[in-house]
Motif scaffolding. Sequence first.
Motif, PDB file in Angstrom:
ATOM      1  N   ASP A 180      -1.858  -8.045   5.343  1.00 32.06           N
ATOM      2  CA  ASP A 180      -2.027  -7.715   3.928  1.00 32.06           C
ATOM      3  C   ASP A 180      -3.096  -8.586   3.275  1.00 32.06           C
ATOM      4  O   ASP A 180      -3.906  -8.095   2.475  1.00 32.06           O
ATOM      5  N   ALA A 181      -3.102  -9.881   3.614  1.00 29.93           N
ATOM      6  CA  ALA A 181      -4.113 -10.784   3.060  1.00 29.93           C
ATOM      7  C   ALA A 181      -5.500 -10.377   3.529  1.00 29.93           C
ATOM      8  O   ALA A 181      -6.467 -10.412   2.760  1.00 29.93           O
ATOM      9  N   ARG A 183      -6.454  -7.317   4.468  1.00 27.33           N
ATOM     10  CA  ARG A 183      -6.807  -6.052   3.817  1.00 27.33           C
ATOM     11  C   ARG A 183      -7.279  -6.299   2.381  1.00 27.33           C
ATOM     12  O   ARG A 183      -8.324  -5.793   1.960  1.00 27.33           O
ATOM     13  N   GLU A 184      -6.550  -7.097   1.651  1.00 30.17           N
ATOM     14  CA  GLU A 184      -6.903  -7.358   0.253  1.00 30.17           C
ATOM     15  C   GLU A 184      -8.212  -8.142   0.158  1.00 30.17           C
ATOM     16  O   GLU A 184      -9.090  -7.815  -0.644  1.00 30.17           O
ATOM     17  N   GLY A 185      -8.355  -9.179   0.996  1.00 31.44           N
ATOM     18  CA  GLY A 185      -9.546 -10.020   0.928  1.00 31.44           C
ATOM     19  C   GLY A 185     -10.809  -9.304   1.358  1.00 31.44           C
ATOM     20  O   GLY A 185     -11.851  -9.408   0.691  1.00 31.44           O
ATOM     21  N   ASN A 187     -11.348  -5.983   1.515  1.00 34.42           N
ATOM     22  CA  ASN A 187     -11.678  -4.881   0.610  1.00 34.42           C
ATOM     23  C   ASN A 187     -12.283  -5.383  -0.697  1.00 34.42           C
ATOM     24  O   ASN A 187     -13.195  -4.743  -1.246  1.00 34.42           O
ATOM     25  N   ALA A 188     -11.817  -6.520  -1.188  1.00 32.48           N
ATOM     26  CA  ALA A 188     -12.396  -7.059  -2.426  1.00 32.48           C
ATOM     27  C   ALA A 188     -13.880  -7.340  -2.257  1.00 32.48           C
ATOM     28  O   ALA A 188     -14.676  -7.138  -3.188  1.00 32.48           O
ATOM     29  N   THR A 207      -7.804   1.043   4.786  1.00 31.68           N
ATOM     30  CA  THR A 207      -7.600   2.058   3.750  1.00 31.68           C
ATOM     31  C   THR A 207      -6.287   2.820   3.867  1.00 31.68           C
ATOM     32  O   THR A 207      -5.855   3.446   2.895  1.00 31.68           O
TER      33      THR A 207
END
Length: 312
Positions: A180-181, A183-185, A187-188, A207
């Motif tokens: 999750d970290a 994916r979030e990092g 994508n940002a 995605t």
Amino acid sequence: MNHVLDVITFGEAMMMLVADQPGPLEQAMLFHKRTAGAETNVAIGLARLGLKVGWASRLGSDSMGRYLLDTMRKEGIDCSHVVCDASQRTGMQFKGRVTDGSDPPVEYHRKGSAASLMQPGDIDEAWLRGARHLHGTGVFPAISANCYQVARRTMEIMKDAGGTISFDPNLRPSLWASTDAMREGVNALAFLADWVFPGLEEGRLLTGLESPQDIARFYRNRGAAIVVVKLGAAGAYFDAAGQSGYVAGFPVEQVIDTVGAGDGFAAGVISALLEGKSLRAAVERGAWIGARAVQVLGDTEGLPTRQELGDR
């Protein structure tokens, strides 16, 4: 604006020792010395094609750091913003040999390296603004929290300067605290880029979508002007305003080493787009270089010179 450089990259270079025979790394006795690093692979690929390229990083003042700096300079890369610090050490890695076309085993020794200690204060904003384009990957920002801030800040500066930004997710799950970290990092950062180059499986993980078309649409809806989804041997799918389609992969007689193929692909696409070629032609160049890259040992040995590129 009269740009000093065509492209700038920020990232870690490592000395790489590649086993000369297949088998477990612990049984290998002889190794060949090479360079490694996603961002520097792209920098080398672009420099060989005649672009003016700058690389910013930190190295130790050890023999590994001197080797890397000398190699990059010989490739014609501007290393004026590479800091060599005697109190820090250069990262390194071991890479195994395979004969079945699979990804080779890799063992990293990079924790606490000089590059991992880079800070936002290390960014020379005027130097960065003097380039046409910035290329980033998901590797460097995953090394440490401060490297993530460096990566994000460089992208923000380039965006403010009006230059273009390309981003290759180049996922390294072992460097992140969780999926999750990651994916979030990642994508940002991807949402700050103009050109995004995910692999198909990377795109699915980032995605939650399955098809190349849906993955491309995900990033296009979040600001990317161009998305190219790499499909391995099958080629690539591209999507931009008013144009989308597939480019077939180039024939490969034998896969020797898959590492670095995505970096070669990125160098091909970036160089062609900066030369004003069409998106399809750019993706075709990327696919051709990627196919070359997997047929040789080492991350950069298959990257062509301008003469070898021909009229592609």
